[in-house]
Design an enzyme around this catalytic site. Structure first.
Site, short mmCIF file in Angstrom:
data_model
loop_
_atom_site.label_atom_id
_atom_site.label_comp_id
_atom_site.label_asym_id
_atom_site.label_seq_id
_atom_site.Cartn_x
_atom_site.Cartn_y
_atom_site.Cartn_z
N HIS A 108 38.54 57.31 76.16
CA HIS A 108 39.12 56.39 75.07
C HIS A 108 38.69 57.11 73.88
O HIS A 108 38.46 56.27 72.57
CB HIS A 108 38.12 55.00 75.43
CG HIS A 108 38.36 54.23 76.49
ND1 HIS A 108 37.52 53.58 76.83
CD2 HIS A 108 39.50 54.21 77.11
CE1 HIS A 108 38.22 52.92 77.93
NE2 HIS A 108 39.17 53.31 78.10
N SER A 179 32.08 47.91 84.09
CA SER A 179 32.40 46.91 84.78
C SER A 179 33.64 47.26 85.82
O SER A 179 34.26 46.42 86.76
CB SER A 179 32.85 45.51 83.98
OG SER A 179 33.90 46.11 83.04
#
Ligand code: APR
Length: 261
Positions: A108, A179
């Site tokens: 990212h 997650s």
């Protein structure tokens, strides 16, 4: 593969889960990149004027103040001992690099870099916060943005190719503090599983991935990672494999681990 949970003990909030930023303040619009491209100088001007949501300013200040914790140093240690060959992180905080990690893919991007969306040229800006919209790219004249990947922005092709290459080489993946909900990063973990790789999850909470993990350590990164290094120290198992991880985390497959005091 690491996620926001890896840096929570460095004071950077995660996004989801009980204390997550998006849980508290709502997920930002999914078309951030389209909005940037519509009017980049307006986007930058609002940035310069700190015309941002309070929680984004809080996140930015936390990123600026953060230092690596024992978990980051343990991961760098696992790399030094050859037990971990490469790390793919979803984090933009650069704490792994500060902890001495060498082989890192920041899927990212990184908050201390700018990137041209034309030619992909990246420039390092460190902790400097631009006080005016940056000049067009010096290489191609293209639009310059932070290197961090916005919602709705594709992960740069060069980064994705490197991440996929490592995922395809991996036979065992330590999955720390994610997650496993955001693609394409989470998709890489499922690809690895389909390739036959073993997955070791370190996370105080259950995730979408838990059910397909071979070992689960229900602990924080700051608890489990130093313990992993401590218990693997002196073992000759390189790279990190399931038997040594199970032994180090002292768990049979898919059983939760009490945090190391
Ligand atoms: N140690 C380990 N794991 C932790 C800790 C900790 N101290 N604290 C929280 N966690 C776990 C949470 O239980 C959760 O499963 O870390 C995970 C964080 O999940 P997310 O907040 O969804 O973070 P992540 O998976 O990295 O998100 C992916 O989403 O919002 C975007 O761009 C952002 O890169 C981010 C992406």
């Amino acid at each position: 593969m690491t996620g926001a949970g890896m840096s929570v003990e460095s004071g950077i909030p995660a996004f989801r889960g009980r204390d997550g930023l998006w849980t508290k303040f709502g997920q930002p619009p999914m078309d951030g990149f389209r909005r940037f491209r519509e009017d980049p100088s307006d986007w930058w001007q609002r940035r310069v004027n700190r015309e941002m949501d309070e929680h984004i300013i809080h996140l930015r200040d936390a990123l600026l103040a953060a230092q690596p914790h024992a978990g980051h140093h343990a991961l760098a240690r696992l790399e030094q001992t050859g037990m971990v060959k490469h790390v793919v992180t979803q984090n933009i905080d650069g704490l792994d690099l500060k902890a001495g990690l060498k082989n890192l893919i920041e899927i990212h991007g990184n908050r201390s870099r700018l990137r041209c969306i034309g030619c992909g040229n990246r420039t390092h800006i460190g902790d400097f916060i631009p006080q005016e919209p940056p000049e067009p790219c010096g290489t191609c004249g293209g639009i310059v943005k932070f290197d961090t990947v916005m919602f709705g922005e594709p992960v740069p092709a060069d980064t994705m190719a490197k991440a996929r290459e490592q995922i395809d080489l991996a036979d065992c993946i330590l999955v720390v503090g994610t997650s496993a909900t955001v693609r394409p990063a989470s998709g890489l973990l499922w690809i690895a599983k389909a390739n036959g790789a073993r997955l070791i999850e370190v996370n105080p909470a259950e995730t979408k991935l838990t059910g397909v993990c071979d070992v689960v350590a229900r602990a924080t990164a700051g608890q489990a990672m130093p313990s992993l290094v401590e218990r693997l120290a002196g073992t000759t198992a390189t790279p990190l494999g399931l038997p040594s991880a199970r032994q180090a985390l002292a768990v049979p497959a898919t059983t939760s681990v009490p945090p190391v005091k």
